[in-house]
Design an enzyme around this catalytic site. Structure first.
Site, PDB file in Angstrom:
ATOM      1  N   ASP A  46      -3.311   6.353  -2.652  1.00 35.21           N
ATOM      2  CA  ASP A  46      -4.426   6.772  -1.799  1.00 35.21           C
ATOM      3  C   ASP A  46      -5.175   5.567  -1.241  1.00 35.21           C
ATOM      4  O   ASP A  46      -4.856   4.418  -1.559  1.00 35.21           O
ATOM      5  CB  ASP A  46      -5.384   7.665  -2.605  1.00 35.21           C
ATOM      6  CG  ASP A  46      -6.147   6.886  -3.664  1.00 35.21           C
ATOM      7  OD1 ASP A  46      -5.548   5.995  -4.320  1.00 35.21           O
ATOM      8  OD2 ASP A  46      -7.346   7.132  -3.851  1.00 35.21           O
TER       9      ASP A  46
ATOM     10  N   GLU B 113      -6.231   2.936  -3.522  1.00 33.29           N
ATOM     11  CA  GLU B 113      -5.104   2.239  -4.152  1.00 33.29           C
ATOM     12  C   GLU B 113      -4.978   2.557  -5.637  1.00 33.29           C
ATOM     13  O   GLU B 113      -4.535   1.723  -6.424  1.00 33.29           O
ATOM     14  CB  GLU B 113      -5.233   0.709  -3.980  1.00 33.29           C
ATOM     15  CG  GLU B 113      -5.666   0.269  -2.596  1.00 33.29           C
ATOM     16  CD  GLU B 113      -5.471  -1.214  -2.358  1.00 33.29           C
ATOM     17  OE1 GLU B 113      -6.322  -1.978  -2.825  1.00 33.29           O
ATOM     18  OE2 GLU B 113      -4.461  -1.587  -1.739  1.00 33.29           O
TER      19      GLU B 113
END
Ligand SMILES: *[C@@H]1O[C@H](CO)[C@@H](O)[C@H](O)[C@H]1NC(C)=O
Ligand SMILES: *[C@@H]1O[C@H](CO)[C@@H](O)[C@H](O)[C@H]1NC(C)=O
Length: 383
Positions: free
Chosen positions: A197, A200
């Protein structure tokens, strides 16, 4: 007791005073902020020494944390803002045009750099970050991150559309489209794969990523059609329809918010979805909830759930009434550097509200406008 009229007048006077204060602050702050942004872009930015032309560094900091890298996502979002300013005529300086052309060229080079996610044709476009001289980063990292190519495509599409309107389609075809097409092909082929995402941390599907992919494919299909690249139009359109359909599956109907990630084991209340609403804001799409427009019932419900999740966990919010504004962060479970409130997310909340106000003022009503019923739920502007 003051009469309602007096209270009303006092409110209006205060609102005007506040709006004048905001205008004055913006006039002073905007050039400072923009100079700060440009200082982080190579090769001449004062903080960007060692960065290639058109490369955006995350930060000059090299320890605790070490952020002297360029992220595809962050660079695309920075350039999206700069390209928006240029193409709207807010800053038409030749120096900004040069920076934009340097971005196009730097991304052409970066796309070809083989890296731990792959080569240009085998997944390498999903690599999240590079060294600022465009050497691959070979350490461990949360990879791939599939929002980067989509966000870069959106920034480049805005520039391409402006070039076409300004009788420069030849530059689009020769320089911009080859870069854009690689990103759009990557998005069209890979949107249905998992990745990390925007923070991270979570490897799954992520609403922000899917929403960014939808915008890129929808706009990319329109651009391809406009420049006669007809062979890709139906493929991009089909995958845009599929991503828009997939976006609906993140909605949590009982709690009234958009679940940020399909994995990760958290509540899913996250700035992720609110940022998506701002990223995909299109005033012509009015309060469409299918594309999660800022003034839609779903996006506003999501915003309230997200903001309320920070009321009791940050000391700075203590004692603030439940109907007043508070500081927000990335997500309530955040523990990175202690998990703090953040200016970026807090101002993005006000951005969503300003975006909503823009539409309400334009349509002259707060009521949700049910103005189209497409089987795919697409607004005409986004078809
Ligand atoms: C088209 O845009 C490119 C990139 O900025 C520029 O170098 C070129 O001079 C432009 N051509 C025309 C005809 O405006
Ligand atoms: C792929 O798309 C289908 C249909 O929308 C969806 O059910 C599935 O969760 C998606 N998987 C990923 C990893 O995106």
């Amino acid at each position: 007791m003051r009469s309602l009229l007096v209270t009303g007048l006092a409110f209006i006077t205060a609102a005007f005073a506040q709006s004048a204060a905001v205008d004055a602050w913006l006039a002073t702050q905007s050039p400072i902020a923009k100079a700060g942004v440009i200082a982080n872009i190579g090769p001449i930015g004062s903080k960007s020494s060692g960065a290639l032309a058109g490369i955006v560094i995350a930060s000059p900091s090299t320890s605790n944390p070490d952020y002297l890298y360029t992220w595809t996502r962050d660079a695309a979002l920075v350039y999206k803002a700069l390209i928006d300013q240029y193409t709207r005529g807010e800053d038409t300086s030749p120096s900004l045009r040069l920076l934009i052309d340097q971005f196009v060229e730097s991304q052409r080079i970066q796309q070809q750099v083989s890296n731990p996610s792959g080569t240009v044709s085998s997944g390498g476009l999903g690599e999240p970050k590079f060294h600022i001289n465009l050497a691959p980063y070979t350490g461990g990292w949360g990879r791939p991150q599939r929002d980067g190519p989509a966000l870069r495509a959106t920034a480049l599409t805005t520039y391409a559309n402006w070039l076409i309107q300004n009788s420069n389609t030849s530059f689009v075809t020769s320089n911009v489209w080859p870069v854009l097409k690689l990103d759009l092909d990557y998005v069209a082929s890979n949107w249905n794969q998992t990745g990390f995402d925007l923070w991270e941390e979570v490897s799954s599907s992520s609403y922000f990523t899917t929403a960014a992919q939808h915008r890129a494919l929808r706009e990319g299909a329109a651009l391809a059609s406009a420049i006669g690249q007809t062979s890709v139009v139906s493929g991009y359109t089909t995958q845009a329809d599929n991503t828009l359909c997939f976006m609906q599956s993140y909605w949590n109907p009982s709690a009234g918010y958009m679940t940020a990630n399909t994995g990760g084991g958290r509540s899913g209340r996250d700035a992720n979805a609110m940022l998506s609403s701002n990223h995909n804001f299109d005033a012509a799409a009015v309060c469409d909830s299918v594309t999660f427009q800022p003034c839609s019932d779903k996006a506003l419900s999501n915003l309230k759930v997200y903001v309320d999740s920070f009321r009791s966990i940050y000391a700075i919010n203590s004692g603030i009434p439940s109907n007043a504004a508070v500081a927000t962060g990335r997500y309530p479970e955040d523990s990175y550097y202690g998990g703090n409130p953040w200016y970026l997310t807090t101002t993005a909340v006000s951005e969503q509200l300003y975006n909503a106000l823009t539409v309400w003022e334009q349509q002259g009503t707060l009521n949700h406008q049910h103005d189209f019923h497409d089987p795919h739920g697409r607004h005409p502007e986004l078809r």
